[in-house]
Write an enzyme that holds these catalytic residues in place. Structure first.
Site, short mmCIF file in Angstrom:
data_model
loop_
_atom_site.label_atom_id
_atom_site.label_comp_id
_atom_site.label_asym_id
_atom_site.label_seq_id
_atom_site.Cartn_x
_atom_site.Cartn_y
_atom_site.Cartn_z
N GLY A 1 -0.59 4.57 0.38
CA GLY A 1 -1.28 5.75 0.88
C GLY A 1 -0.36 6.47 1.86
O GLY A 1 0.86 6.22 1.89
N ALA B 1 0.17 6.16 5.04
CA ALA B 1 0.93 5.30 5.94
C ALA B 1 1.98 4.51 5.18
O ALA B 1 3.15 4.48 5.58
CB ALA B 1 -0.01 4.36 6.69
N HIS C 1 -17.80 5.95 5.38
CA HIS C 1 -16.65 6.78 5.03
C HIS C 1 -15.33 6.18 5.49
O HIS C 1 -14.33 6.28 4.80
CB HIS C 1 -16.86 8.16 5.70
CG HIS C 1 -15.75 9.12 5.45
ND1 HIS C 1 -15.35 9.46 4.18
CD2 HIS C 1 -14.95 9.81 6.29
CE1 HIS C 1 -14.37 10.35 4.26
NE2 HIS C 1 -14.08 10.56 5.53
N ARG D 1 -18.97 13.41 13.99
CA ARG D 1 -19.65 12.83 12.82
C ARG D 1 -20.73 11.82 13.19
O ARG D 1 -21.79 11.79 12.59
CB ARG D 1 -18.60 12.15 11.94
CG ARG D 1 -17.67 13.15 11.32
CD ARG D 1 -16.55 12.48 10.57
NE ARG D 1 -15.76 13.51 9.91
CZ ARG D 1 -14.64 13.27 9.22
NH1 ARG D 1 -14.20 12.04 9.12
NH2 ARG D 1 -13.99 14.25 8.65
N GLU E 1 -5.26 3.24 8.25
CA GLU E 1 -6.64 2.82 8.46
C GLU E 1 -6.77 1.31 8.65
O GLU E 1 -7.73 0.85 9.27
CB GLU E 1 -7.52 3.29 7.28
CG GLU E 1 -9.01 3.10 7.53
CD GLU E 1 -9.89 3.61 6.37
OE1 GLU E 1 -9.35 4.24 5.45
OE2 GLU E 1 -11.10 3.35 6.41
N HIS F 1 -20.24 9.15 7.58
CA HIS F 1 -19.98 10.59 7.51
C HIS F 1 -21.28 11.33 7.21
O HIS F 1 -22.00 10.97 6.29
CB HIS F 1 -18.95 10.85 6.41
CG HIS F 1 -18.33 12.20 6.51
ND1 HIS F 1 -19.04 13.35 6.30
CD2 HIS F 1 -17.07 12.59 6.83
CE1 HIS F 1 -18.23 14.39 6.48
NE2 HIS F 1 -17.03 13.96 6.78
N ARG G 1 -13.86 8.28 14.71
CA ARG G 1 -12.70 9.10 14.40
C ARG G 1 -13.11 10.55 14.23
O ARG G 1 -14.13 10.84 13.60
CB ARG G 1 -12.03 8.60 13.13
CG ARG G 1 -10.83 9.43 12.71
CD ARG G 1 -10.11 8.85 11.51
NE ARG G 1 -10.91 8.89 10.29
CZ ARG G 1 -11.19 10.00 9.61
NH1 ARG G 1 -10.78 11.17 10.02
NH2 ARG G 1 -11.92 9.93 8.50
N GLY H 1 0.83 -1.20 0.00
CA GLY H 1 0.00 0.00 0.00
C GLY H 1 0.86 1.25 0.00
O GLY H 1 1.91 1.31 0.65
N LEU I 1 -5.48 11.59 8.49
CA LEU I 1 -4.22 11.96 7.84
C LEU I 1 -3.11 11.98 8.89
O LEU I 1 -2.00 11.53 8.67
CB LEU I 1 -4.35 13.33 7.19
CG LEU I 1 -5.48 13.47 6.15
CD1 LEU I 1 -5.44 14.84 5.49
CD2 LEU I 1 -5.37 12.39 5.09
#
Lengths: 251, 645
Positions: free
Chosen positions: B43, B45, B408, B338, B432, B267, B442, B41, B448
């Site tokens: 992303g 992270a 979300h 949220r 995540e 969300h 969260r 991955g 982020l």
């Protein structure tokens, strides 16, 4: 809405491609362009017409840069400032014939159907599209104030999503807009200055080596960029390049 | 086995991480070159971990499913990233960020991990600025901040509505630098299909090349999973089309515990569903709740008239509008967390006050436009308004936006200890795909933060600590029988899918699964619905293996096969998610059990019986998984009922 779709089909990089025509009926005008292709694929499979059409896509909200189709002769289709995934069928007329092709550029070979290989962009970035700051050992974020205007301009340049529409739009398949966006972002920021002279020369050389063409200032790239990256970045890159060549003490 | 040791260092909260770093074991530079690290991955992270470990001198191999590491879905995060810089001098601190995150997560996260997250948050901002990330700035040239839900300070750094993009491109540039330097090897368009374990340790992965179908073997002294969340189990979500929980699920089936799968974030501000052909839902940034006011009509007949198209929002007089968030939560108003905002929208719609298709509420900028002027609103939210207009064909400057909650983010994920190591030795999980920092909910702009904290500032230490014991172990050739076996499993799975030759497309299965999950394991859950859902999911899995249709062979670019491979995992993950939701007889954060609510309809936790992390262990096909409990001990924070009134 009903559409006639003329779609480029190509088994793999070596195979000879061709257009195939498919009819699609009963599409909602609120449907996005890629959802329309989803529906087409479900139909192709369920009605035993053909293998599904392969196209790159991911975020479907205009930011990942994965999707990119050449629609009726324009990268990302008839709307300005949007990616293919943000285009909706209400933008077309009922009964339209829509031609869908992959990006056409030598440095972006077709992998299958509408999917091309854009790894050339990664290779350009690897030549210098970064500031060499390894993790840790950096000053406080507010140690160096940056004029708002410079930061905003750097942000505008940094908005590039690397989709390749600029290359697809250019008759020379030039990557000047893409490369200049990255060069500009760092040229505008104090953090980018120490490596600026090397960066621009190395990135341009790589771009040339990979077979991207020269810029002849017709600005089709700017017109088709889904993120409205400005051609002034190209001018800035040219200045950076000349300055670098004239003043650099290195070979 | 089966005891969960979170390996939290002793000592006061604020000294734990410092102490860990001072006592962790190091690897000398000559040995680093001999150690292979696999990162799956790219992303926030994954890219930041790969770049940082590469810079340290390890031999890193990094994999992504897209054509370039720059496409990972972190790129779509809009609003911002939190840090405890306290630049606005409004009372923020590491302790405050820590407290807000624990409280926002409804007291279901581990204190030590969250404190460390808050502690390293400031370094993230420093690092990103050094990389050339163009954060928003004031005219002074210093960095700007804005507010997000669940906080009373301005601690969110942002780059227009494209913060995730800029942070990811920063991490991607650091990664590119290491690729050029030769410390990192990048493998794009390769999807992980299995984990290889040798003598109890994660030693490699099996991938499928998405372009050619080739199955390949890769060795690593350790494996870092950074593959994101599993929100696409619900089919419609704000995730990208290719986001999936498959890699995490493969690790679960190899022995990594899966923690809190039922914690799913819904969300509140997304563009509502409008047709059954729809492929994804688009988020409208939480930042809109700074100036937008959420309402539905007070009278049912008005709501009905709007649904029928006989009235519009502008026909409803001010006194006939119910600004239900401001009414219920005067202290936080439209900026409640949220989970609370989402449930409140569902409550109004279920009660018959919804607009649009009935599953929508208004987000109104009329007051903001009157107060600030259209220009100012355009400056703040122009790109979001344009995005909304493109999708819906409505002009939000003239009529209110219509929004509805959508899946979300998933707080649950692979169980990890303080070192971000799973229950499999040498298998780490970051971002995540682990469960660690957000508890049951969260806060905005914290994803982020967590992704980059894990990748830049946690894994480089903890992975090194692990690898210090590996310097005596030469790389294991991929001809080892464990690789044979893992590859065989992948080949068999592919062959099995291709041999079904049924009548239903993969999408039709994923849509059906999504429907079950949304209706019965969605925003409001109850025992009856969950008990119904589990056999329905099982039946769908059975039908999939009897009736799925994938025509083309493995040896080509075959998105139908990719989707089928992922669905085979998602349908199993969905079942565990429902089981976990059934097991957790309380409401907390994103997990709302209708049986457990206060008289005012708020989530009612049961700290006595459920103050634990629920970590599931796979027990083989056909056997029930086993639930292990890691008790959450709040030593430093006083646990309270969340109150945003």
């Amino acid at each position: 809405m009903d559409f006639t779709l003329k779609i480029w089909r190509q088994e793999n990089a070596q195979a000879k491609g061709r257009f195939e025509t498919y009819k699609l009926t009963g599409i909602s005008p609120d449907c996005s362009f890629l959802e329309m292709l989803d529906i087409l694929n479900e139909t192709l499979i369920n009605d035993n017409i053909a293998h599904p059409v392969v196209f790159d896509n991911d975020c479907r909200e205009g930011i990942c840069g994965m999707c990119g189709l050449y629609i009726n002769g324009r990268p990302h289709g008839p709307d300005d400032g949007v990616t293919t995934c943000q285009l909706h069928m209400r933008r077309f007329h009922d009964g339209d014939t829509i031609t869908i092709e992959p990006w056409r550029a030598r440095p972006f070979p077709v992998i299958k159907d509408l999917v091309v290989d854009r790894s050339a962009f990664d290779k350009i970035i690897q030549e210098g599209g970064y500031i060499s700051a390894t993790t840790g050992g950096v000053p406080d974020a507010n140690a160096i104030p940056i004029p708002k205007q410079d930061a905003d301009e750097a942000m505008d340049a940094a908005s590039c999503i690397g989709c390749g529409a600029c290359v697809a739009a250019c008759k020379n398949a030039s990557a000047m807009l893409f490369v200049s966006a990255k060069v500009s972002q760092f040229a505008l920021l104090p953090q980018g200055k120490p490596e600026a002279k090397k960066r621009v020369v190395k990135m341009i050389k790589k771009m040339d080596d990979l077979g991207f063409g020269a810029c002849t200032n017709t600005y089709a790239c700017e017109a088709e960029c889904p993120k409205s990256i400005k051609r002034t970045n190209i001018a800035r890159m040219n200045r950076e390049f000349i300055c670098s060549k004239l003043t650099s003490s290195e070979e | 086995m089966a005891t969960l040791n979170s390996k939290i260092p002793e000592g006061p909260l604020s000294e734990k991480w410092t102490k860990y770093k001072a006592s962790q074991k190091l690897v000398n530079p000559a040995n680093k070159r001999k150690l292979d690290v696999i990162v799956v991955g790219t992303g926030l992270a994954g890219a930041s971990a790969a770049a940082s470990l590469g810079a340290l001198g390890f031999n890193v191999k990094v994999f992504c499913i897209q054509d370039s590491p720059r496409r990972a879905h972190s790129i779509a995060a809009q609003g911002g990233i939190n840090a405890a810089k306290n630049y606005p001098n409004d009372g923020d601190s590491v302790g405050r960020l820590f407290y807000d995150t624990i409280k926002g997560g409804d007291y279901r996260a581990r204190e030590a991990n969250v404190y460390r997250l808050a502690e390293v948050s400031n370094s993230i901002i420093d690092q990103c600025v050094a990389q050339g990330v163009p954060f928003a700035r004031e005219y002074s040239g210093y960095l700007a901040n804005r507010s997000f839900g669940g906080a009373q300070v301005s601690r969110t750094f942002y780059a227009k509505g494209q913060t995730g993009q800029q942070l990811l491109l920063g991490a991607y540039s650091a990664l590119s630098q290491q690729i050029k330097a030769g410390t990192v090897k990048m493998y794009a368009r390769k999807e992980m299909e299995n984990l290889v374990i040798i003598d109890g340790k994660a030693r490699g992965i099996i991938t499928r090349d998405v372009k050619t179908g080739e199955i390949e073997r890769w060795f690593g002294h350790c494996v870092i999973l950074a593959t994101g969340g599993y929100g696409n189990v619900y089919y419609l979500s704000t995730n990208a089309m290719n986001s999936n929980g498959s890699a995490a699920w493969q690790c679960y089936k190899k022995g990594a515990f899966f923690a809190n799968p039922c914690y799913v974030q819904i969300h509140p501000t997304c563009i509502p569903v409008h047709g059954d052909y729809q492929s994804k839902l688009t988020l409208m940034s939480e930042s809109l709740r700074n100036d937008g006011r959420i309402w539905v009509p007070k009278k049912k007949e008005d709501a009905e008239a709007i649904r029928k198209g006989e009235k519009t929002a502008n026909d409803i007089d001010e006194q006939d509008r119910d600004y239900y968030l401001e009414r219920r939560y005067p202290a936080f108003g439209n900026l409640v967390p949220r989970d609370i905002a989402s449930r409140a929208a569902k409550e109004r719609c279920d009660a018959g006050y919804g607009v649009g298709t009935g599953k929508a509420v208004f987000l109104d900028f009329k007051d903001a436009i009157n107060r600030l002027g259209k220009d100012k609103v355009e400056e703040r939210y122009g790109n979001l308004f344009q995005m909304y207009q493109k999708i819906t064909d409505d002009n939000p400057y003239e009529t209110p936006m219509m929004i509805y909650p959508a899946v979300h983010y998933t707080m649950g994920g692979l169980w990890v200890d303080y070192e971000l190591q799973t229950t499999i030795d040498g298998l780490f999980a970051a971002g995540e795909c682990n469960f660690s920092d957000h508890g049951a909910n969260r806060l905005g702009a914290s994803a982020l933060m967590q992704g980059l904290a894990d990748g830049y500032f946690v894994l480089p230490y903890t992975v090194q600590n692990y690898l210090s014991a590996e310097i005596y172990n030469a790389p294991i050739p991929t001809t080892h029988e464990a690789f044979d076996l893992a590859e065989k499993e992948v080949n068999e799975k592919i062959a099995k899918i291709l041999s079904v030759k049924g009548n239903r497309t993969v999408d039709s299965f994923q849509k059906e699964l999504g429907h079950i999950m949304w209706e019965k394991v969605g925003m409001g859950r109850n025992k009856e619905g969950l008990t119904e859902a589990i056999p329905m999911i099982k039946a769908l899995k059975e039908e999939f293996w009897k009736n799925v249709r994938v025509d083309e062979a493995n040896e080509c670019m075959n998105p139908e096969l990719e989707k089928a491979l992922r669905f085979a995992d998602h349908v199993e993950l969905a079942e565990l998610l429902a089981m976990d939701a059934l097991q957790r007889e309380e409401s907390c954060g994103g997990h709302f059990r209708e049986e457990h609510q206060t008289e005012e309809g708020e989530a009612k936790r049961d700290d006595e019986n459920f103050m634990f992390v629920g970590a599931w262990q796979y027990k083989g096909e056909g056997s029930e998984p086993e639930l292990h409990k890691e008790d959450l001990n709040y030593e430093f924070i006083k646990v309270q009922q969340r109150n945003y009134k």
